[in-house]
Design a protein around this motif. Structure first.
Motif, mmCIF file in Angstrom:
data_model
loop_
_atom_site.group_PDB
_atom_site.id
_atom_site.type_symbol
_atom_site.label_atom_id
_atom_site.label_comp_id
_atom_site.label_asym_id
_atom_site.label_seq_id
_atom_site.Cartn_x
_atom_site.Cartn_y
_atom_site.Cartn_z
ATOM 1 N N SER A 26 1.146 -0.709 -0.233
ATOM 2 C CA SER A 26 0.169 0.264 -0.175
ATOM 3 C C SER A 26 0.945 1.143 0.217
ATOM 4 O O SER A 26 0.570 2.226 -0.931
ATOM 5 N N MET A 27 2.024 1.217 1.277
ATOM 6 C CA MET A 27 2.809 2.430 0.403
ATOM 7 C C MET A 27 3.534 2.538 -0.484
ATOM 8 O O MET A 27 3.850 3.430 -1.195
ATOM 9 N N GLN A 28 3.609 1.426 -0.866
ATOM 10 C CA GLN A 28 4.631 1.117 -2.448
ATOM 11 C C GLN A 28 3.842 2.262 -3.259
ATOM 12 O O GLN A 28 4.135 2.716 -4.107
ATOM 13 N N ARG A 29 2.919 1.506 -3.858
ATOM 14 C CA ARG A 29 1.873 2.154 -4.789
ATOM 15 C C ARG A 29 1.765 3.808 -4.041
ATOM 16 O O ARG A 29 1.524 3.398 -5.464
ATOM 17 N N GLN A 30 1.040 3.590 -3.025
ATOM 18 C CA GLN A 30 0.296 5.447 -3.020
ATOM 19 C C GLN A 30 1.534 6.186 -3.242
ATOM 20 O O GLN A 30 1.526 7.178 -3.919
ATOM 21 N N ALA A 31 3.182 5.590 -2.698
ATOM 22 C CA ALA A 31 4.185 6.633 -3.071
ATOM 23 C C ALA A 31 4.322 6.714 -4.570
ATOM 24 O O ALA A 31 5.256 7.323 -5.130
ATOM 25 N N ALA A 55 14.625 2.082 -10.686
ATOM 26 C CA ALA A 55 16.986 2.320 -10.759
ATOM 27 C C ALA A 55 17.047 3.031 -10.980
ATOM 28 O O ALA A 55 18.553 4.227 -10.890
ATOM 29 N N ALA A 56 16.794 3.264 -13.005
ATOM 30 C CA ALA A 56 17.556 3.738 -13.540
ATOM 31 C C ALA A 56 17.675 4.763 -13.842
ATOM 32 O O ALA A 56 18.373 6.132 -13.537
ATOM 33 N N GLN A 57 16.917 5.674 -13.122
ATOM 34 C CA GLN A 57 16.065 7.068 -13.357
ATOM 35 C C GLN A 57 15.683 6.917 -11.629
ATOM 36 O O GLN A 57 14.852 8.215 -11.574
ATOM 37 N N LEU A 61 12.720 10.675 -9.124
ATOM 38 C CA LEU A 61 11.857 9.728 -8.018
ATOM 39 C C LEU A 61 10.801 11.201 -7.564
ATOM 40 O O LEU A 61 11.955 12.133 -6.945
ATOM 41 N N SER A 62 9.893 11.201 -7.618
ATOM 42 C CA SER A 62 9.684 11.877 -6.187
ATOM 43 C C SER A 62 9.900 11.477 -5.062
ATOM 44 O O SER A 62 10.247 10.498 -4.588
ATOM 45 N N PRO A 63 10.236 12.615 -3.916
ATOM 46 C CA PRO A 63 10.362 12.249 -3.071
ATOM 47 C C PRO A 63 10.134 11.235 -1.661
ATOM 48 O O PRO A 63 10.735 10.601 -1.753
ATOM 49 N N SER A 64 8.354 11.652 -1.976
ATOM 50 C CA SER A 64 8.472 10.000 -1.284
ATOM 51 C C SER A 64 8.120 8.113 -1.906
ATOM 52 O O SER A 64 8.730 7.918 -0.885
ATOM 53 N N CYS A 65 8.723 8.622 -3.339
ATOM 54 C CA CYS A 65 8.950 6.997 -3.995
ATOM 55 C C CYS A 65 10.135 6.642 -3.746
ATOM 56 O O CYS A 65 10.584 5.656 -3.681
ATOM 57 N N ARG A 66 11.435 7.976 -3.948
ATOM 58 C CA ARG A 66 11.928 7.366 -3.781
ATOM 59 C C ARG A 66 12.398 7.050 -1.819
ATOM 60 O O ARG A 66 13.570 5.844 -1.948
ATOM 61 N N VAL A 68 10.682 5.538 -0.017
ATOM 62 C CA VAL A 68 9.777 3.942 -0.621
ATOM 63 C C VAL A 68 11.167 2.849 -1.872
ATOM 64 O O VAL A 68 11.130 2.165 -0.520
ATOM 65 N N PHE A 69 11.131 3.684 -2.615
ATOM 66 C CA PHE A 69 12.138 2.837 -2.826
ATOM 67 C C PHE A 69 13.780 2.650 -2.325
ATOM 68 O O PHE A 69 14.115 1.644 -2.919
ATOM 69 N N ASP A 70 14.594 3.576 -1.923
ATOM 70 C CA ASP A 70 15.688 3.476 -0.859
ATOM 71 C C ASP A 70 15.399 1.944 0.215
ATOM 72 O O ASP A 70 15.942 1.669 -0.126
ATOM 73 N N ALA A 71 14.088 2.094 0.871
ATOM 74 C CA ALA A 71 14.031 1.442 1.657
ATOM 75 C C ALA A 71 13.694 0.023 1.557
ATOM 76 O O ALA A 71 14.072 -1.019 2.032
ATOM 77 N N SER A 72 13.404 -0.117 -0.184
ATOM 78 C CA SER A 72 12.973 -1.479 -0.652
ATOM 79 C C SER A 72 14.051 -1.923 -0.744
ATOM 80 O O SER A 72 14.641 -3.338 -0.793
ATOM 81 N N VAL A 73 15.757 -1.049 -1.555
ATOM 82 C CA VAL A 73 16.764 -1.413 -1.932
ATOM 83 C C VAL A 73 17.606 -1.681 -0.738
ATOM 84 O O VAL A 73 17.900 -3.313 -0.634
ATOM 85 N N GLN A 74 17.356 -1.160 0.680
ATOM 86 C CA GLN A 74 17.912 -1.833 1.799
ATOM 87 C C GLN A 74 17.208 -2.918 2.260
ATOM 88 O O GLN A 74 18.299 -3.903 2.603
ATOM 89 N N ALA A 75 15.899 -3.063 2.349
ATOM 90 C CA ALA A 75 15.716 -4.438 2.958
ATOM 91 C C ALA A 75 16.235 -5.423 1.161
ATOM 92 O O ALA A 75 15.695 -6.578 2.470
ATOM 93 N N GLU A 76 15.940 -5.072 0.653
ATOM 94 C CA GLU A 76 16.601 -6.591 -0.020
ATOM 95 C C GLU A 76 18.553 -6.721 -0.082
ATOM 96 O O GLU A 76 18.556 -8.254 0.046
ATOM 97 N N ARG A 77 18.820 -5.549 0.340
ATOM 98 C CA ARG A 77 20.294 -5.691 0.803
ATOM 99 C C ARG A 77 20.638 -6.266 1.798
ATOM 100 O O ARG A 77 21.441 -6.976 2.657
ATOM 101 N N SER A 78 19.839 -6.179 3.041
ATOM 102 C CA SER A 78 20.039 -7.079 4.421
ATOM 103 C C SER A 78 20.305 -8.125 4.672
ATOM 104 O O SER A 78 19.162 -9.220 4.400
ATOM 105 N N PRO A 79 20.782 -9.042 5.498
ATOM 106 C CA PRO A 79 20.667 -10.231 5.503
ATOM 107 C C PRO A 79 18.976 -10.554 6.330
ATOM 108 O O PRO A 79 19.273 -9.844 6.894
ATOM 109 N N SER A 80 18.951 -11.772 5.579
ATOM 110 C CA SER A 80 17.808 -11.819 6.104
ATOM 111 C C SER A 80 17.964 -12.832 8.391
ATOM 112 O O SER A 80 18.872 -13.210 7.891
#
Length: 83
Positions: A26-31, A55-57, A61-66, A68-80
């Motif tokens: 929901s956060m991703q979609r909204q942002a 990612a290439a652009q 990205l708008s500040p809110s999308c950026r 969310v996008f940065d948080a998503s990338v960080q979550a992917e990189r964090s070890p589970s």
């Protein structure tokens, strides 16, 4: 009809494209829906291509999308967590 279907397809593709364990869908979609349509609409409904396009652009990205996008990338990189 096509204009009504576009947001549904976008919602179904953009959220999972950003991350599995980061901000919720929901956060991703909204942002990011507006940015995805504006910057990467040609790639809808291909989730991977939307993610790669955004990612290439990332500087466009708008500040809110950026955020969310940065948080998503960080979550992917964090070890589970280990069980």
């Amino acid at each position: 009809m096509k204009l009504r279907l576009a947001p549904v397809l976008l919602a179904a593709t953009i959220a999972p494209a950003l991350a599995q364990s980061g901000p919720n869908e929901s956060m991703q979609r909204q942002a990011c829906m507006g940015d995805a349509v504006r910057l990467c609409g040609a790639y809808i409904p291909d989730r991977n291509r939307i993610r790669d396009c955004m990612a290439a652009q990332v500087d466009q990205l708008s500040p809110s999308c950026r955020a969310v996008f940065d948080a998503s990338v960080q979550a992917e990189r964090s070890p589970s967590p280990r069980r």
